[in-house]
Structure formats: structure tokens, C-alpha cells
Design a protein around this motif. Structure first.
Motif, short mmCIF file in Angstrom:
data_model
loop_
_atom_site.label_atom_id
_atom_site.label_comp_id
_atom_site.label_asym_id
_atom_site.label_seq_id
_atom_site.Cartn_x
_atom_site.Cartn_y
_atom_site.Cartn_z
N ASP A 1 28.28 1.83 -0.31
CA ASP A 1 28.80 2.14 1.02
C ASP A 1 30.11 2.91 0.90
O ASP A 1 30.95 2.64 0.04
CB ASP A 1 29.06 0.85 1.80
N GLY A 2 30.27 3.90 1.77
CA GLY A 2 31.50 4.70 1.77
C GLY A 2 31.41 5.95 0.94
O GLY A 2 32.33 6.78 0.96
N VAL A 3 30.29 6.16 0.22
CA VAL A 3 30.12 7.37 -0.58
C VAL A 3 29.28 8.36 0.20
O VAL A 3 28.17 8.06 0.63
CB VAL A 3 29.44 7.06 -1.93
N GLY B 1 15.21 19.14 -1.58
CA GLY B 1 16.62 19.49 -1.55
C GLY B 1 17.24 19.53 -2.93
O GLY B 1 16.55 19.59 -3.95
N PRO B 2 18.57 19.45 -2.98
CA PRO B 2 19.27 19.57 -4.27
C PRO B 2 19.12 18.38 -5.19
O PRO B 2 19.47 18.44 -6.37
CB PRO B 2 20.74 19.74 -3.84
N GLY B 3 18.60 17.27 -4.68
CA GLY B 3 18.47 16.08 -5.51
C GLY B 3 19.78 15.32 -5.58
O GLY B 3 20.81 15.75 -5.08
N ILE B 4 19.72 14.17 -6.24
CA ILE B 4 20.89 13.29 -6.36
C ILE B 4 21.22 13.12 -7.83
O ILE B 4 20.41 12.62 -8.62
CB ILE B 4 20.61 11.92 -5.71
N ALA B 5 22.41 13.52 -8.22
CA ALA B 5 22.81 13.46 -9.63
C ALA B 5 23.12 12.04 -10.06
O ALA B 5 22.81 11.64 -11.19
CB ALA B 5 24.03 14.35 -9.86
N ASP B 6 23.74 11.23 -9.20
CA ASP B 6 24.13 9.86 -9.54
C ASP B 6 23.62 8.92 -8.45
O ASP B 6 24.30 8.68 -7.45
CB ASP B 6 25.66 9.78 -9.66
N ILE B 7 22.44 8.37 -8.67
CA ILE B 7 21.80 7.52 -7.65
C ILE B 7 22.60 6.25 -7.42
O ILE B 7 22.79 5.81 -6.28
CB ILE B 7 20.36 7.19 -8.07
N SER C 1 14.80 10.65 -7.67
CA SER C 1 15.38 11.96 -7.43
C SER C 1 15.66 12.68 -8.74
O SER C 1 15.94 12.05 -9.76
CB SER C 1 16.69 11.82 -6.64
N GLN C 2 15.54 13.99 -8.70
CA GLN C 2 15.94 14.83 -9.83
C GLN C 2 16.77 15.99 -9.29
O GLN C 2 16.45 16.57 -8.24
CB GLN C 2 14.71 15.39 -10.56
N LYS C 3 17.82 16.30 -10.00
CA LYS C 3 18.69 17.38 -9.59
C LYS C 3 17.92 18.70 -9.57
O LYS C 3 17.24 19.05 -10.53
CB LYS C 3 19.89 17.48 -10.53
N GLY C 4 18.00 19.40 -8.45
CA GLY C 4 17.30 20.67 -8.30
C GLY C 4 15.84 20.55 -7.92
O GLY C 4 15.17 21.56 -7.70
N TRP C 5 15.35 19.34 -7.82
CA TRP C 5 13.92 19.11 -7.49
C TRP C 5 13.75 18.49 -6.12
O TRP C 5 12.86 18.87 -5.37
CB TRP C 5 13.30 18.21 -8.55
N GLY C 6 14.58 17.54 -5.79
CA GLY C 6 14.46 16.86 -4.51
C GLY C 6 14.49 15.36 -4.65
O GLY C 6 14.82 14.81 -5.72
N THR C 7 14.11 14.67 -3.58
CA THR C 7 14.23 13.22 -3.53
C THR C 7 13.05 12.60 -2.79
O THR C 7 12.57 13.17 -1.81
CB THR C 7 15.54 12.82 -2.81
#
Length: 338
Positions: A94-96, A82-88, A120-126
Motif C-alpha cells: 500500500d502507498g506504492v 502494457g509495460p509490465g511490472i518490474a518489481d511485483i 507480469s514481465q517487463k515489456g510484455w504486460g500483466t
């Protein structure tokens, strides 16, 4: 070869989620986990599977029963492109949520898991790793000097994997074997099973002698390729010997070295001359072995910081990037910390 094989469960869309959850639930019931622990694992699986569909457009879960310090557990690895996670760090709060949900998924998975890692890497996946044990592990457990992990799973449509990995840790030796039976299906699985049993029964500390003993043991099978690795704690060195297309690489702070195996097939046409290759140990080294279920030119160069992660996460990265998905697949890794 023991319980070295992961179950691969696809989650391309929401219609697969109920089947996926039921299958992992049944694995836990069969393993004898308590009702309380099963309910916690059910929550973890539900959150992981839901995240795959909601945030990544689908993915897969790899599941295997494990045992550490005589305590039974289960390992669950989530892989997506998927799009990955920019800020792990932020998404662990909780709540985000990026999808207007309660935003407690990753936080709850971490709280219910004994081991939790997310890469995770942005644009690579998780990749998410969760290990859950039936009983609480003693706080006094010493950190082991040896970390060994593997991912082994069959070709799509097959129940048995023709790849297999076994190891044993002795007082001053660590011994490992990764094998790939010719072809795939039950006959390939039987070849690698017999080879693994021969490896475990052999008391030699010489990789060449182990392979020659294995060659005799599997004569009546269709044969296989395989690599034996031994780490000697006293001499602080790796000793390797392999036959066929198992790819082995040792990476470290100053050395990155590929091991070239001999041509041949164990059980059919073993080379007359086999020699051990010895590689000196240095702190921070990682050994990886892969079957030809992965493309031959695999590496971890694009993954900054990945070597700090659990070996199962590292193996999952290689599977995600380089698996052919047309054959049985196996990756095994070992870290020694002296």
C-alpha cells in the motif's frame, strides 16, 4: 455445455469503464450474491479496470461465474500488453504508485479476493487473476489432486461461442472434452452443445467409443472437431483421441509431447480407424488443449516460472500471446498431482 464461457469486456480507454463495471455488477446481482459481496466485487472491478487504463493503455477483463465445493463465485482475469511490472512485491505494498495515486489498488484486490495471482514481465504486460466466492470456504478443505481450468469465449460480435469445454471427475478417472463447432455463431454453438451433452451422458472410459457415440449424437448438426482426454488414476496414464484441428500438448519434466489428431469432422466424416494414444504420467505434467482460435505454434517457453501459476493464468498467457481474434477461442488445461 454449462457455464464454461467467459464474458470478454474491453477497456481501451476511460470511456468504457462505467459500462464495464455495470455489466459485471449485473452478473453478480443475477447470480444472487449478497449486497456486501457485490460491493467488494465492485471495488475489485473498479481497481482492475482503472489499472488497465492508467498503467497499460487499455486491456480487457474476462469474467465467468464459477462454483467450487458447492460455493458460488466469480472469476475475473485482467489481461494487458502494457509495460509490465518490474518489481511485483513492491507494487503490492500500500502507498506504492507509479502514477501519483493512493497506491492501494493491487493490495485491496488481493485482500478482497479468495484467490489472487499476478503474472507480469517487463515489456510484455500483466495478467491478474481474482476469484471471489459468495461464502467463506471451509479451512478444512483438502487440496484436490486435479486442477482443471478453461478459457472459452466467442468471436468478437457473437453472443454464443462455437467452442466448448466440459469435464467430469470420477473416483478413478478424469474425463475432458474440448470441441469446436464448424464456423461460428448459433449453429456452431448448438453442434458443440450437443457433443458436450453426449460426452457427459456416455459412461465409456474409451476415448474412441466416446467420439463414435458423439458422432451419432450430432449427425443433424453442422458438425465439429474435438478431442477427448481421459486420465486413469489406477494406471497413471493419459488416454487421448481427437478428430480435427484441436491442438493438444503434454509437457513435463522429461517429456514434452504433441498429440496429432485424425483428419475428419465429428458428425459428418469420421475416420473408420481411430486409435487411442496413451502417455505415461509423471509428476509435474501439464496437459493443454486449444482450438484453432489460437495460432498453431503456441508455447510457453518465454514465460519463466509460469507453470507454478494457476491454470487460468497459464491459459490467459496463451490467449494473450497467440489468440487470432478472428474466431471462437478456447484453451483448457489440466494438472494431476498424485
Amino acid at each position: 455445455m454449462g457455464n464454461d464461457t467467459h464474458i470478454v469486456l474491453k477497456a481501451p480507454d476511460r470511456s468504457y469503464l462505467a459500462i464495464l463495471k455495470k455489466e459485471i455488477h449485473n452478473v453478480c446481482v443475477s447470480a444472487g450474491f449478497s449486497a456486501k459481496k457485490i460491493s467488494e466485487i465492485d471495488i475489485i472491478v473498479a481497481e482492475l479496470a482503472s489499472n488497465l487504463v492508467k498503467h497499460a493503455g487499455g486491456g480487457e477483463l474476462l469474467v465467468k461465474l464459477v462454483e467450487e465445493n458447492n460455493i458460488a463465485g466469480i472469476e475475473i482475469i485482467s489481461i494487458d500488453s502494457g509495460p509490465g511490472i518490474a518489481d511485483i512485491n513492491r507494487v503490492m505494498l500500500d502507498g506504492v504508485s507509479s502514477r501519483q495515486t493512493l497506491g492501494i489498488g493491487l493490495g485491496s484486490i488481493k485482500r478482497l479476493s479468495d484467490v489472487f495471482q499476478l503474472y507480469s514481465q517487463k515489456g510484455w504486460g500483466t495478467i491478474v487473476l481474482a476469484r471471489i466466492f459468495e461464502k467463506e470456504r471451509p479451512m478444512s478443505l483438502k487440496k484436490t489432486v486435479t486442477e482443471i481450468r478453461s478459457l472459452v469465449f466467442p468471436k468478437t460480435g457473437e453472443e454464443l461461442s462455437g467452442d466448448g469445454f466440459v469435464y467430469k471427475v470420477e473416483k478413478d478417472k478424469v474425463k475432458m472434452f474440448l470441441g469446436d463447432g464448424l464456423g461460428h455463431g448459433p449453429e456452431a454453438a448448438e453442434a458443440v452443445r450437443q457433443a458436450g451433452n453426449s460426452f457427459l451422458d456416455c459412461n465409456s472410459c474409451d476415448p474412441v467409443e466416446i467420439i463414435r457415440s458423439m458422432n451419432t449424437a450430432v449427425k443433424k448438426t453442422r458438425g465439429l472437431v474435438g478431442t477427448v482426454v481421459i486420465f486413469d488414476m489406477k494406471s497413471k496414464s493419459w488416454k487421448l483421441c481427437g478428430v480435427g484441428n484441436i491442438s493438444t500438448r503434454i509437457t513435463g519434466p522429461t517429456i514434452s509431447k504433441n498429440y496429432i489428431a485424425y483428419n475428419g469432422i465429428i458428425g459428418m466424416n469420421l475416420p473408420r480407424t481411430l486409435n487411442v494414444q496413451e502417455i505415461e504420467y509423471e509428476k509435474g505434467q501439464l496437459l493443454l488443449c486449444c482450438s484453432d482460435g489460437l495460432k498453431s505454434r503456441w508455447d510457453l517457453l518465454r514465460h519463466n516460472g509460469i507453470l507454478r501459476y494457476d491454470l487460468s493464468v497459464i491459459c490467459a498467457c496463451l490467449v494473450k500471446d497467440f489468440a487470432r481474434h478472428t474466431d471462437d477461442t478456447s484453451v483448457a488445461g489440466c494438472k494431476i498431482t498424485l
